[in-house]
Design a protein around this motif. Structure first.
Motif: not given
Length: 313
Positions: A158-159, A164-165, A167-171
């Protein structure tokens, strides 16, 4: 401390990368060995993984299946066996190339939707827990206990599909989580197979050895003795030493030294790292001189030189 988490932490030398890809039949991709371990997860459709070793059979992937390429081996990923393949290489920064998808022309849905990812791991200091992995780890979605993998893959997909804002860190965090889940799932499978576990599966399943490993990882600076480590599991010196060496592959104090040096190398690779004096203390050495001597014996380089070379490379 968690031995598996520690093993990954000291081997990680860069940021993981991934991409979500939709492929339309016919398609085939060849991945060369590029100094990275990686995975392919099939979200929709079907695919086959073809190992570089021609004697190894292709692996059919169903939706939800994941394959982990543990030892940087070349391989191909195809929609159907025998499909011609095109070469895929990572960009210099380790990211995946974003080649335009061919237009299927007739509005057909993709025959495969995948997430592919890569990790840069320092196999020169590989923890034995990872060295024992087979070249290809196949984790089918149908296996019980793989629910956590699927949940992380859904979030990751999904990411990647809708950045979205943040996303880089979440991924990056999801990729780190995914790697640990892959290794934990494999280890639990090995430990649960029929017969007695061997190697590090046996070490982590043995309460006496596991207690000593946790103690070493928890406080590598402590001046551990074989007697002290054995006492954690109510074993005398000799029986504990034999048991530890048989499963871990090194005597207790040899493993302690190896882990101290491996940890120190990881600390030295950190950007804006601590002074050498602090690294020496964390590794259990009273002086920089004693630490430097032990480090050079292990790596063939002085700690300061090692840090400069890793920073430049």
């Amino acid at each position: 401390m968690d031995v598996l988490s520690d093993a990954i932490a000291v081997m990680r030398t860069g940021r993981p990368h991934s991409a979500r890809t939709e492929k339309h039949a016919p398609w085939g991709l060849r991945f060369h060995s590029e100094g990275r371990s990686g995975f392919h997860a099939l979200l929709e459709g079907s695919a086959w993984l073809v190992p570089a070793d021609e004697s190894a059979p292709p692996v059919r992937l169903a939706p939800g299946d994941l394959v982990f390429i543990a030892h940087r081996g070349g391989h191909a990923l195809v929609g159907e066996p025998g499909t011609p393949v095109e070469d895929v290489s990572l960009l210099p920064d380790g990211t995946w190339p974003r080649a335009p998808e061919p237009d299927p022309g007739d509005g057909r849905p993709p025959s495969a939707v995948m997430i592919c990812g890569a990790y840069l791991l320092d196999e020169g200091r590989s923890h034995p827990l990872l060295s024992e992995l087979p070249d290809v780890v196949h984790l089918p979605a149908s296996d019980a206990g793989n629910g956590g993998l699927r949940a992380v893959l859904d979030l990751l997909g999904d990411e990647l599909a809708r950045p979205r804002p943040g996303s880089d860190t979440i991924v990056t965090s999801l990729l780190d989580t995914l790697l640990l889940l892959i290794l934990r799932t494999w280890w639990l499978r090995v430990r649960g197979d029929e017969g007695e576990p061997t190697g590090w599966a046996a070490a982590l399943a043995d309460p006496a050895v596991a207690a000593a490993l946790r103690a070493i990882h928890s406080d590598p600076a402590h001046p551990w003795t074989v007697e002290e480590l054995g006492a954690l599991s109510h074993l005398s010196r000799a029986p504990f030493a034999r048991r530890f060496t048989a499963s871990v592959g090194r005597p207790p104090l040899a493993y302690l030294t190896w882990w101290r040096m491996t940890s120190a190398a990881g600390w030295l690779r950190e950007p804006d790292g601590a002074p050498l004096r602090s690294v020496a203390e964390r590794a259990g050495y009273a002086t920089e001189f004693a630490f430097a001597k032990a480090f050079k014996r292990e790596f063939g380089l002085a700690p300061g030189r090692y840090r400069k070379l890793r920073a430049a490379g």
